[in-house]
Write a protein that holds these residues in place. Structure first.
Motif, PDB file in Angstrom:
ATOM      1  N   ARG A  88       0.858  -1.192   0.000  1.00  0.00           N
ATOM      2  CA  ARG A  88       0.000   0.000   0.000  1.00  0.00           C
ATOM      3  C   ARG A  88       0.886   1.231   0.000  1.00  0.00           C
ATOM      4  O   ARG A  88       1.949   1.222   0.600  1.00  0.00           O
ATOM      5  CB  ARG A  88      -0.853   0.068   1.278  1.00  0.00           C
ATOM      6  N   HIS A 142       3.482   0.563   3.050  1.00  0.00           N
ATOM      7  CA  HIS A 142       3.302  -0.646   3.860  1.00  0.00           C
ATOM      8  C   HIS A 142       3.929  -1.770   3.044  1.00  0.00           C
ATOM      9  O   HIS A 142       3.498  -2.041   1.922  1.00  0.00           O
ATOM     10  CB  HIS A 142       1.805  -0.876   4.075  1.00  0.00           C
ATOM     11  N   ALA A 172       7.115  -7.313   8.366  1.00  0.00           N
ATOM     12  CA  ALA A 172       6.163  -6.264   7.994  1.00  0.00           C
ATOM     13  C   ALA A 172       6.829  -4.941   8.328  1.00  0.00           C
ATOM     14  O   ALA A 172       7.412  -4.792   9.405  1.00  0.00           O
ATOM     15  CB  ALA A 172       4.870  -6.425   8.772  1.00  0.00           C
ATOM     16  N   ILE A 173       6.788  -4.006   7.386  1.00  0.00           N
ATOM     17  CA  ILE A 173       7.430  -2.700   7.572  1.00  0.00           C
ATOM     18  C   ILE A 173       6.458  -1.599   7.149  1.00  0.00           C
ATOM     19  O   ILE A 173       5.745  -1.750   6.159  1.00  0.00           O
ATOM     20  CB  ILE A 173       8.719  -2.583   6.718  1.00  0.00           C
ATOM     21  N   ILE A 174       6.426  -0.538   7.924  1.00  0.00           N
ATOM     22  CA  ILE A 174       5.787   0.688   7.435  1.00  0.00           C
ATOM     23  C   ILE A 174       6.848   1.782   7.474  1.00  0.00           C
ATOM     24  O   ILE A 174       7.483   2.013   8.499  1.00  0.00           O
ATOM     25  CB  ILE A 174       4.547   1.089   8.255  1.00  0.00           C
ATOM     26  N   VAL A 222       9.146   1.438  10.958  1.00  0.00           N
ATOM     27  CA  VAL A 222       8.906   0.493  12.041  1.00  0.00           C
ATOM     28  C   VAL A 222       8.915  -0.887  11.390  1.00  0.00           C
ATOM     29  O   VAL A 222       8.305  -1.087  10.334  1.00  0.00           O
ATOM     30  CB  VAL A 222       7.563   0.768  12.755  1.00  0.00           C
ATOM     31  N   VAL A 223       9.640  -1.819  12.024  1.00  0.00           N
ATOM     32  CA  VAL A 223       9.874  -3.146  11.430  1.00  0.00           C
ATOM     33  C   VAL A 223       9.459  -4.222  12.432  1.00  0.00           C
ATOM     34  O   VAL A 223       9.835  -4.147  13.602  1.00  0.00           O
ATOM     35  CB  VAL A 223      11.379  -3.310  11.101  1.00  0.00           C
ATOM     36  N   GLN A 224       8.693  -5.197  11.961  1.00  0.00           N
ATOM     37  CA  GLN A 224       8.263  -6.286  12.854  1.00  0.00           C
ATOM     38  C   GLN A 224       8.336  -7.619  12.123  1.00  0.00           C
ATOM     39  O   GLN A 224       7.770  -7.758  11.030  1.00  0.00           O
ATOM     40  CB  GLN A 224       6.821  -6.022  13.327  1.00  0.00           C
ATOM     41  N   ALA A 239      -0.758 -16.603  14.388  1.00  0.00           N
ATOM     42  CA  ALA A 239      -1.451 -15.342  14.676  1.00  0.00           C
ATOM     43  C   ALA A 239      -2.787 -15.629  15.354  1.00  0.00           C
ATOM     44  O   ALA A 239      -3.359 -16.713  15.196  1.00  0.00           O
ATOM     45  CB  ALA A 239      -1.671 -14.562  13.384  1.00  0.00           C
ATOM     46  N   ALA A 240      -3.264 -14.624  16.091  1.00  0.00           N
ATOM     47  CA  ALA A 240      -4.532 -14.752  16.818  1.00  0.00           C
ATOM     48  C   ALA A 240      -5.742 -14.521  15.916  1.00  0.00           C
ATOM     49  O   ALA A 240      -6.884 -14.644  16.352  1.00  0.00           O
ATOM     50  CB  ALA A 240      -4.549 -13.769  17.985  1.00  0.00           C
ATOM     51  N   ASN A 241      -5.495 -14.174  14.641  1.00  0.00           N
ATOM     52  CA  ASN A 241      -6.588 -14.033  13.671  1.00  0.00           C
ATOM     53  C   ASN A 241      -6.091 -14.571  12.329  1.00  0.00           C
ATOM     54  O   ASN A 241      -4.891 -14.830  12.166  1.00  0.00           O
ATOM     55  CB  ASN A 241      -7.039 -12.574  13.562  1.00  0.00           C
ATOM     56  N   ASN A 289      -6.349 -13.013   9.348  1.00  0.00           N
ATOM     57  CA  ASN A 289      -6.366 -11.963   8.330  1.00  0.00           C
ATOM     58  C   ASN A 289      -5.006 -11.650   7.712  1.00  0.00           C
ATOM     59  O   ASN A 289      -4.944 -10.922   6.722  1.00  0.00           O
ATOM     60  CB  ASN A 289      -6.959 -10.686   8.931  1.00  0.00           C
ATOM     61  N   GLY A 290      -3.939 -12.168   8.303  1.00  0.00           N
ATOM     62  CA  GLY A 290      -2.602 -11.854   7.793  1.00  0.00           C
ATOM     63  C   GLY A 290      -2.201 -10.442   8.193  1.00  0.00           C
ATOM     64  O   GLY A 290      -3.052  -9.633   8.555  1.00  0.00           O
ATOM     65  N   MET A 291      -0.887 -10.145   8.106  1.00  0.00           N
ATOM     66  CA  MET A 291      -0.437  -8.808   8.532  1.00  0.00           C
ATOM     67  C   MET A 291      -0.637  -7.745   7.456  1.00  0.00           C
ATOM     68  O   MET A 291      -0.397  -6.564   7.677  1.00  0.00           O
ATOM     69  CB  MET A 291       1.017  -8.844   8.998  1.00  0.00           C
ATOM     70  N   PHE A 292      -1.063  -8.162   6.255  1.00  0.00           N
ATOM     71  CA  PHE A 292      -1.340  -7.190   5.190  1.00  0.00           C
ATOM     72  C   PHE A 292      -2.808  -7.250   4.827  1.00  0.00           C
ATOM     73  O   PHE A 292      -3.357  -6.707   4.027  1.00  0.00           O
ATOM     74  CB  PHE A 292      -0.443  -7.455   3.978  1.00  0.00           C
TER      75      PHE A 292
END
Lengths: 150, 150
Positions: free
Chosen positions: B93, B104, B117-119, B135-137, B143-145, B147-150
């Protein structure tokens, strides 16, 4: 006569496009306000009832540690309230583009600790928050530059 | 006569404001293009010479692992080229607001790994990149859902 009618039509079209752009800008500023208020109610006041008024018909969650939906937010805020009642999130920057609002946040769970740098992305529909992505990084003790993470 | 002159002046003022808003929107779209191209040259092609054409008179770095300035970027791209030549960053994004562009990103250093995942937030001046926050993770295995991180 035809020429002037065409010119008028073209001018009207251009004005309509410009006015639509202005309306978009106004909506984006309103969306920023919604997200800033939602963030304050949720993360700082830890008040799910107050925060949930800003949610739409869904709350699609992409943070991998949080369960989906409004119930996931409720559980997370309860956790914060119990384990980190003095946690604070300070919004450093807020941006909006289209249906999205992005916030750059310094979040400290226990006062006096360095805390996390976070960037959240929220999607809004009809001025309500319906989807959330974020990236979270602990602020390190030492850095390769002196500019800070914000 | 005075009334119609005032009305004309008001209309001209409104049009100027609308046109300024449209120019801002156009600049923001152009800024998005600059950042997407800069990202491709830097992170995927790892070509500092090509990427540096998108930099302004400074490159203020807030990523705590990177030294300040264009030299810091050069060092980082050299490191990527040597250690992770197959690393890929995919922009999911892109947003723009004022002088800022936000991306994103899904960044994978070694093919087949989950990656980060980076923004990123870039500030632009005169269509050139002058400042960077991120910010980098790491993307977790579970995962608890769903939906994925994107």
């Amino acid at each position: 006569m035809i020429r002037s009618t065409l010119a008028l039509a073209a001018a009207a079209f251009a004005l309509t496009a410009l006015a639509a752009g202005a309306a978009d800008a106004q909506q984006q500023e309103a969306n920023k306000k919604v997200v800033v208020e939602f963030y304050e109610k949720a993360l700082n006041q830890k008040d799910f009832e107050a925060a949930s008024k800003y949610l739409g018909s869904r709350y699609t969650q992409h943070n991998p540690n949080a369960p989906d939906g409004p119930e996931g937010l409720k559980t997370f805020l309860q956790f914060l309230k119990e384990k980190f009642p003095n946690s604070r999130s300070e919004i450093k920057r807020v941006f909006a583009d289209g249906d999205y609002v992005i916030v750059h946040v310094h979040a400290v769970r226990e006062p006096g600790t360095r805390g996390n740098a976070i960037i959240d992305i929220f999607k809004l529909e009809n001025s309500k928050v319906v989807e959330h992505w974020d990236v979270v990084q602990p602020i390190p003790e030492k850095a390769a530059n002196t500019n800070g993470m914000f």
